[in-house]
Write an enzyme that holds these catalytic residues in place. Structure first.
Site, PDB file in Angstrom:
ATOM      1  N   GLU A  62       0.680  -1.120   0.028  1.00  0.00           N
ATOM      2  CA  GLU A  62       0.609  -0.208  -0.248  1.00  0.00           C
ATOM      3  C   GLU A  62       0.896   1.028   0.020  1.00  0.00           C
ATOM      4  O   GLU A  62       0.287   2.015  -0.739  1.00  0.00           O
ATOM      5  CB  GLU A  62      -1.080   0.071   1.536  1.00  0.00           C
ATOM      6  N   GLY A  66       5.312  -1.411  14.852  1.00  0.00           N
ATOM      7  CA  GLY A  66       4.498  -0.655  13.827  1.00  0.00           C
ATOM      8  C   GLY A  66       4.228   0.225  14.996  1.00  0.00           C
ATOM      9  O   GLY A  66       3.695   1.026  15.008  1.00  0.00           O
ATOM     10  N   ARG A  67       2.798  -1.097  16.005  1.00  0.00           N
ATOM     11  CA  ARG A  67       1.945   0.032  16.342  1.00  0.00           C
ATOM     12  C   ARG A  67       2.452   0.161  17.492  1.00  0.00           C
ATOM     13  O   ARG A  67       1.875   0.778  18.345  1.00  0.00           O
ATOM     14  CB  ARG A  67       0.715  -1.269  16.708  1.00  0.00           C
ATOM     15  N   GLU A  84      -4.347  -5.945  17.611  1.00  0.00           N
ATOM     16  CA  GLU A  84      -3.357  -7.064  16.603  1.00  0.00           C
ATOM     17  C   GLU A  84      -2.050  -7.738  17.922  1.00  0.00           C
ATOM     18  O   GLU A  84      -2.070  -8.154  17.641  1.00  0.00           O
ATOM     19  CB  GLU A  84      -2.333  -5.322  15.801  1.00  0.00           C
ATOM     20  N   HIS A  99     -24.992  11.436  20.750  1.00  0.00           N
ATOM     21  CA  HIS A  99     -25.868  11.514  20.132  1.00  0.00           C
ATOM     22  C   HIS A  99     -26.392  10.325  19.264  1.00  0.00           C
ATOM     23  O   HIS A  99     -27.438  10.040  18.133  1.00  0.00           O
ATOM     24  CB  HIS A  99     -26.619  12.753  19.000  1.00  0.00           C
ATOM     25  N   LYS A 117      -2.217 -11.106   2.982  1.00  0.00           N
ATOM     26  CA  LYS A 117      -1.282 -10.113   2.080  1.00  0.00           C
ATOM     27  C   LYS A 117      -1.189 -11.225   1.000  1.00  0.00           C
ATOM     28  O   LYS A 117      -0.856 -11.183   0.004  1.00  0.00           O
ATOM     29  CB  LYS A 117      -0.182 -10.120   2.641  1.00  0.00           C
TER      30      LYS A 117
END
Length: 585
Positions: free
Chosen positions: A228, A282-283, A368, A399, A542
């Site tokens: 990506e 990564g996170r 994850e 709401h 992937k």
């Protein structure tokens, strides 16, 4: 992700993780849960006038009130014993010491090193990694100063006005969330945009109204091969080159990566490549070079304060006793609801417009990390693991879906996050909002005036009170409500919440909050016996996408070997999208 074979648990951590559901501590909690069944929050508060003080904790101005939960001090004692049985303290020390606790990838887990002050020492394989971390930070700060001051210019000599971060997952969610959260600390002459989705609409919307001569792209990909990210990077490159020519690439692109060859092939000067390490998931990476776009947006000093907030919570997590330890408490309370009440979701409800992307960030961090069905030894888990995390800022959610929170059949534990002061000056009109008496719909009321932040926080406090204590049929009837309407206006209460209250949303506070949830996730993963630091579950999709790409783009009808449904869908797409057929991939 690495394809290295799993290694065994470090010997000093006791080898294979304990099967937590087979321990006496788990059995004790089961019995305790049965004893508490039917005891509501009204009764718990009535029985203990000091409950609010006893079930709260604070660190560096961040205050946690967990008294509106369906538990007692005895519950906490039993949960702490469960954490001790799972070896939480030993695993905390192992993480901070650089042990390779990510056993399926044979890696250390050292996001805590990213915010360690200069002078501290954390070793991986005999090497102190802290000096390298600070070398990268200083390079980031110098680059940010050059962009912010106008020293760094585009190919035509004009100043940069827009920085576009291209990444995905942790390379996008963290800096995008933080840039929004800290918008009041940004340089408003510089705009930050974020692109992650391979859907071409994302990069098109991010660039179509920009001036290429004033745009800088930061490409964030450890391997510089992420599908990506590289697809979007190539589109951005073509857009820029069409306007300014090939030589402009080195003036308008920098990289956060470890793959110098791929970076150079793209046309980026490797002197403008910012490094990070395989011990940073990564996170967990927004406080590494992945946060470069954020440093440009808020400036080096504010980024240092963000790191200081992270580090303060790290120290607290490592040193505070579990019964006063904010991440441990949140983790244990989550275990209580997930595994003993069987509740499947966790709402995170910040009463701050600036934290509009915080829940989305926590989705990846939590789901994850702990969305696992085998333990660290590869055995099927024996209890439920990670919850579904979701949420939006208040009061918008009130709401929308709060109806279900209050009166639905599903009980959803919720974290409410609020601030004593707004992070920006109030506008004159915000300071003189007239408050009248409550309207028929129940809008908060009272004589006088109040600023908008008071209105916001009145709702914040009211919601946790209403969720906890509800409204009985007798109370509704006493208000003169028609008997046939009474059931519709009853609130059961006993809907559990945590309240996190901080003085104001600053870089330091944001660092505290992120680290708080990082360590909460670690706590829960340890008790479940799972590896919170791999993510093999993202791989299969992937691989299959890689097979399907040439099938979608082939000039001739390809031979398909998927299931009947997928084959039919691919054929339907090809029939309806002829422009894609034969196109280069």
């Amino acid at each position: 992700m690495s394809s290295s074979l799993p290694s065994s648990e470090p010997s000093h951590l006791g080898g294979e993780p304990v099967v937590i559901t087979q321990t006496p501590e788990w059995a004790a909690l089961r019995a305790h849960h049965a004893e508490l069944a039917g005891t509501g929050l009204r009764a718990l508060f009535a029985a203990d006038p000091g409950r609010a003080d006893a079930l709260s904790a604070e660190v560096d101005g961040l205050y946690l009130d967990y008294s509106k939960n369906l538990l007692t001090t005895e519950t906490i004692r039993l949960l702490v014993a469960l954490a001790e049985r799972a070896g939480l303290s030993a695993r905390v020390e192992a993480m901070f010491s650089g042990d390779k606790i990510n056993t399926t990838e044979d890696r250390a887990v050292l996001h805590v090193a990213l915010r360690a002050p200069a002078g501290e020492s954390i070793e991986v394989g005999g090497e102190d990694v802290v000096p390298g971390v600070h070398a990268v930070l200083e390079k980031m700060y110098a680059f940010a100063d050059r962009v912010r001051s106008g020293v760094w210019t585009g190919a035509t000599g004009r100043h940069i006005r827009t920085v576009v971060n291209i990444g995905i997952g942790g390379s996008d969610l963290g800096p995008a969330m933080a840039a929004e959260a800290l918008r009041t600390f940004t340089d408003r002459s510089l705009e930050s945009r974020f692109v992650s989705n391979v859907d071409g609409s994302d990069i098109w919307e991010a660039t179509h109204d920009l001036d290429p001569a004033e745009t800088l792209f930061i490409i964030s990909s450890k391997t510089f091969t992420t599908l990506e990210t590289i697809a979007n990077a190539r589109t951005a490159r073509s857009w820029l080159v069409a306007a300014l020519g090939e030589d402009a690439v080195r003036h308008h692109f920098v990289a956060v990566s470890t793959n110098a060859q791929k970076v150079a092939e793209f046309g980026i000067d490797t002197a403008n490549m910012f490094e990070f390490w395989d011990w940073v998931g990564g996170r967990y990476s927004m406080d590494s070079a992945i946060g470069l776009s954020l440093v440009v947006a808020i400036g080096p000093e504010n980024f240092r304060q963000l790191l200081a907030g992270f580090h303060a919570m790290d120290v607290h997590f490592r040193t505070a006793p579990p019964e006063r330890n904010l991440p441990v408490l949140l983790g244990l309370i989550g275990i209580w609801y997930r595994d003993f009440f069987g509740l499947q979701t966790q709402a995170v409800l910040p009463y701050s417009h600036y934290l509009s992307r915080f829940a989305a960030y926590l989705q990846q961090l939590d789901m994850e990390s702990n969305g696992k069905s085998v333990d660290r030894a590869g055995r099927p888990v024996t209890t439920d693991t990670g919850p579904v995390v979701w949420g939006t800022p208040g009061t918008n959610g009130q709401h929308a879906y709060y109806q279900l929170l209050h009166q639905g059949t599903t009980v959803i534990p919720a974290d409410f996050i609020g601030f004593v002061e707004p992070p920006h000056p109030e506008l004159p009109s915000q300071q003189t909002s007239q408050i009248g008496s409550a309207d028929p719909a129940g809008t908060p009321g009272g004589a006088g005036t109040a600023d908008q932040h008071v209105l916001l926080m009145a709702n914040f406090f009211a919601q946790t009170e209403a969720l906890a204590f509800g409204k009985t049929a007798a109370e509704v009837a006493a208000e003169g409500v028609a008997p046939e309407l009474v059931p519709h206006k009853v609130f059961s209460g006993d809907r559990p919440t945590n309240t996190l209250l901080a003085p104001v949303l600053t870089p330091f506070t944001l660092g505290q909050l992120i680290a708080l949830y990082e360590h909460k996730v670690f706590t829960q993963g340890t008790i479940w016996g799972i590896n919170s630091f791999d993510q093999w579950g993202v791989e299969l999709g992937k691989v299959l996408a890689g097979r399907i790409i040439p099938e979608l783009a082939a000039a001739d009808q390809p031979e398909l070997a998927h299931d009947a449904s997928t084959n039919a869908l691919i054929r339907r797409f090809r029939a309806g999208f002829p422009a894609a057929v034969g196109a280069a991939t």
